[in-house]
Scaffold this motif. Structure first.
Motif, short mmCIF file in Angstrom:
data_model
loop_
_atom_site.label_atom_id
_atom_site.label_comp_id
_atom_site.label_asym_id
_atom_site.label_seq_id
_atom_site.Cartn_x
_atom_site.Cartn_y
_atom_site.Cartn_z
N ALA A 102 2.21 26.73 4.92
CA ALA A 102 1.94 28.50 4.99
C ALA A 102 2.23 29.19 6.11
O ALA A 102 2.75 30.12 6.17
N ARG A 103 2.18 28.43 7.20
CA ARG A 103 2.61 28.99 8.61
C ARG A 103 4.29 29.17 8.52
O ARG A 103 4.76 30.24 8.89
N GLN A 104 5.14 28.39 7.92
CA GLN A 104 6.38 28.21 7.73
C GLN A 104 6.90 29.43 6.99
O GLN A 104 7.73 30.03 7.12
N ARG A 105 6.03 29.86 6.20
CA ARG A 105 6.41 30.96 5.10
C ARG A 105 5.74 32.30 5.43
O ARG A 105 5.47 33.14 4.75
N GLY A 106 5.18 32.26 6.56
CA GLY A 106 4.43 33.65 7.04
C GLY A 106 2.88 33.74 6.65
O GLY A 106 2.76 35.01 6.62
N GLY A 107 2.58 33.03 6.30
CA GLY A 107 1.21 32.98 5.67
C GLY A 107 0.05 32.80 6.71
O GLY A 107 0.32 32.51 8.00
N LEU A 108 -1.19 32.60 6.34
CA LEU A 108 -2.35 32.63 7.10
C LEU A 108 -3.36 31.72 6.46
O LEU A 108 -3.22 31.25 5.11
N VAL A 109 -4.26 31.19 7.09
CA VAL A 109 -5.18 30.13 6.80
C VAL A 109 -6.17 30.29 5.63
O VAL A 109 -6.25 29.70 4.69
N SER A 110 -6.51 31.58 5.74
CA SER A 110 -7.61 32.10 4.54
C SER A 110 -7.22 33.54 4.25
O SER A 110 -6.97 34.67 5.08
N GLY A 111 -7.42 33.79 2.69
CA GLY A 111 -6.90 35.13 2.58
C GLY A 111 -8.33 35.88 2.26
O GLY A 111 -8.54 37.04 2.31
N GLU A 112 -9.44 34.97 1.88
CA GLU A 112 -10.96 36.04 1.69
C GLU A 112 -12.05 34.86 1.68
O GLU A 112 -13.18 35.40 1.64
N HIS A 113 -11.91 33.51 1.74
CA HIS A 113 -13.18 32.71 1.76
C HIS A 113 -13.58 32.34 3.45
O HIS A 113 -14.90 31.81 3.41
N GLY A 114 -12.64 32.95 4.14
CA GLY A 114 -13.26 32.55 5.65
C GLY A 114 -12.81 31.13 6.11
O GLY A 114 -12.16 30.37 5.55
N ILE A 115 -13.22 31.18 7.49
CA ILE A 115 -12.78 29.81 8.16
C ILE A 115 -14.15 28.86 8.12
O ILE A 115 -13.96 27.74 7.97
N GLY A 116 -15.43 29.60 8.66
CA GLY A 116 -16.61 28.57 8.66
C GLY A 116 -16.43 27.45 9.68
O GLY A 116 -15.95 27.62 10.64
N PHE A 117 -16.98 26.28 9.24
CA PHE A 117 -16.88 25.15 9.91
C PHE A 117 -15.81 24.29 9.39
O PHE A 117 -14.83 23.58 10.09
N ALA A 118 -15.39 24.31 8.18
CA ALA A 118 -14.43 23.36 7.62
C ALA A 118 -12.79 23.65 7.97
O ALA A 118 -12.21 22.70 8.07
N LYS A 119 -12.47 25.03 8.20
CA LYS A 119 -11.24 25.38 8.59
C LYS A 119 -10.79 25.65 9.96
O LYS A 119 -9.73 25.99 10.26
N LYS A 120 -11.82 25.56 10.78
CA LYS A 120 -11.67 26.21 12.12
C LYS A 120 -10.22 25.40 12.87
O LYS A 120 -9.75 25.94 13.66
N GLY A 121 -10.20 24.23 12.67
CA GLY A 121 -9.16 23.41 13.15
C GLY A 121 -7.67 23.89 12.94
O GLY A 121 -6.80 24.14 13.82
N TYR A 122 -7.69 24.33 11.68
CA TYR A 122 -6.50 24.80 11.00
C TYR A 122 -6.18 26.41 11.67
O TYR A 122 -5.11 26.81 11.66
N LEU A 123 -7.12 26.91 11.73
CA LEU A 123 -7.27 28.68 12.52
C LEU A 123 -6.60 28.03 13.90
O LEU A 123 -5.56 28.82 14.15
N LYS A 124 -6.93 27.28 14.52
CA LYS A 124 -6.57 27.10 15.99
C LYS A 124 -4.92 26.94 15.86
O LYS A 124 -4.23 27.48 16.67
N GLU A 125 -4.67 25.97 15.05
CA GLU A 125 -3.01 25.46 14.67
C GLU A 125 -2.39 26.88 14.25
O GLU A 125 -1.36 26.85 14.97
N GLN A 126 -3.00 27.66 13.71
CA GLN A 126 -2.25 28.81 13.25
C GLN A 126 -2.02 29.74 14.41
O GLN A 126 -0.98 30.50 14.73
N LEU A 127 -3.24 30.10 14.96
CA LEU A 127 -3.33 31.12 15.99
C LEU A 127 -2.85 30.79 17.37
O LEU A 127 -2.37 31.37 18.31
N GLY A 128 -3.03 29.66 17.64
CA GLY A 128 -2.69 29.16 18.95
C GLY A 128 -3.91 29.52 20.19
O GLY A 128 -4.93 30.08 19.88
#
Length: 464
Positions: free
Chosen positions: A411-437
């Motif tokens: 998703a990052r390589q294709r200009g995308g983002l971790v979540s479109g509508e379900h949010g980050i919560g607890f489960a996806k926060k590690g991937y958010l950090k990888e995405q945003l820096g």
């Protein structure tokens, strides 16, 4: 960092809402220890079912003074553990704050409490000749939850997402202070957009206790079109052309035959057509029947010219119920087909959808695992499900972690983002950090600290 909830705390908090609306420790149902996806587990120490803004304020003031963590929960339909009390402490249940307070026809707004269900709001305003456009698949979600995750849904192509319909919010801050952000005004350039910070913050900055939502006049005509294709490529290649057209579709959804069969099995009802590998479902609405019909004819011609095997008109209530009930049941149908699953709801540029879905097929073969998907083709938001089936615990977790890492990297390589509508919560926060820096995460953490200096409100979520 946090204090443990004691019997003295339970007594003080119970006094705020009354014994009938409070429970503590072992008396709390296990259902409050997880959300719909069931991947994150932890029980709260005390559960409080609130009915007013003042009750929420009193609870937060006590929690702030005694350093007790607090999590807010609506219907529990989330998918990323945002409403799970990972630090224990207090859980505030808002489902009894479920009143529709005012319909202002002159200002095209409706004022609601956070526990109002999406389906209740949609039906109420429709009976008054209006429409609340955001249309997430989970109709039993609360409006408070929708605002907290900036829910989108199937009508986002034309009408936008929840953020576009929030005019004003009453919010209880972690200190117990009550603030009002925005109002019934259409325009607002008065300082920082504090209201917009609350939208999508997943209950980490404040607790929404009242919301003023924008409405639109109910379209007089709504027609859906179902176009089957013999390949996924043909189905998804037509989507950018649909979006570029002047026909203003309300929704543009993509799904496969596999997903339809899941829905048929789950609902016990036949879909109008399940013979083809791929489908595009579109809706057009408006106030003029002739204009809607012209748009439908043009969209049909466009699909047929680009390889559609046929185009079915879905214009009666019976046909709409058949098609859209199946579409709304896709998540539950896939869930029912497996022993356990987890979800990735990445959003990518619309042009990247076909290639991204092909990538999921490659991963399914590489890891010998089922990865069904469907999505909002019109806005690039894909819902991808990794199914456990009969995998043992160790193999399941190893494959899941590897697949998620590759999905989010793609998703990052294709200009995308971790979540479109379900949010980050607890489960996806590690991937958010990888995405945003680190820098953007630090900015978010700084905002969190301003609103919640003691970090008591939904700790451990999103950027924490």
């Amino acid at each position: 960092m946090y204090n443990k909830v004691t019997d003295k705390d339970v007594a003080a908090l119970t006094a705020i809402v009354g014994t009938e609306r409070a429970a503590a420790f072992a008396a709390i149902s296990p259902d409050y220890g997880h959300d719909e996806m069931n991947g994150v587990h932890h029980q709260p120490d005390v559960l409080l079912k609130v009915r007013s803004t003042q009750e929420v304020a009193d609870i937060m003031r006590y929690a702030d003074q005694h350093l007790l963590p607090v999590v807010v929960r609506g219907s529990g339909t989330g998918l990323v553990g945002a409403a799970v009390a990972v630090q224990g402490g207090i859980m505030i249940d808002t489902t009894q704050m479920n009143k529709i307070l005012e319909l202002d026809q002159d200002n095209l707004t409706v004022t609601v409490q956070p526990g109002v269900l999406l389906m209740e709001l949609a039906e109420y305003v429709q009976n008054q000749g209006f429409m609340y456009p955001p249309d997430p698949g989970e109709k039993s979600a609360t409006i408070g939850g929708n605002i907290s995750t900036n829910a989108g849904g199937m009508r986002a192509v034309k009408y936008g997402v929840t953020r576009d319909y929030v005019r004003g919010l009453t919010v209880v801050l972690p200190t117990g202070d009550i603030e009002h952000f925005g109002g019934k005004v259409v325009k607002n350039s008065s300082g920082y957009a504090l209201k917009d910070l609350m939208i999508g913050s997943e209950g980490t900055l404040g607790i929404i206790t009242e919301a003023i939502m924008k409405l639109v006049p109910l379209p007089k005509v709504s027609v859906s079109l179902l176009a089957p294709f013999d390949t996924m490529d043909k189905a998804l290649d037509v989507v950018p052309q649909i979006i570029r057209s002047n026909f203003e579709p309300t929704a543009v959804e993509y799904f496969s035959r596999e997903t339809i069969l899941f829905a048929e099995s789950y609902l016990g009802k036949k879909f109008p057509d399940s013979r083809y590998p791929a489908y595009v479902l579109m809706t057009v609405d408006g106030g003029d029947e002739a204009h809607v019909q012209k748009c439908c004819d043009s969209l049909s011609d466009l699909c047929l010219a680009n390889g559609a095997a046929d185009v079915y008109i879905v214009d009666t209530d019976e046909r709409k119920a058949s098609v859209w009930s199946a579409r709304s049941a896709f998540l539950e149908a896939i869930k029912a087909s497996t022993t356990e699953m987890d979800e990735c709801d990445v959003v990518v540029p619309r042009k990247q959808i076909a290639d991204f879905i092909k990538f999921t097929h490659q991963l399914a073969k590489e890891y010998d695992i089922r990865i069904p998907s469907f999505g909002h083709a019109g806005d690039g938001n894909l819902h991808i499900y990794i199914c456990r089936d009969q995998l043992d615990d160790q193999t399941w977790h190893a494959k899941l972690a590897a697949i998620f890492e590759k999905l989010y990297a793609q998703a990052r390589q294709r200009g995308g983002l971790v979540s479109g509508e379900h949010g980050i919560g607890f489960a996806k926060k590690g991937y958010l950090k990888e995405q945003l820096g680190d820098e953007q995460i630090a900015l978010m953490q700084g905002i969190k600290k301003v609103f919640d200096p003691h970090n008591i409100l939904n700790p451990g979520k999103v950027c924490q």
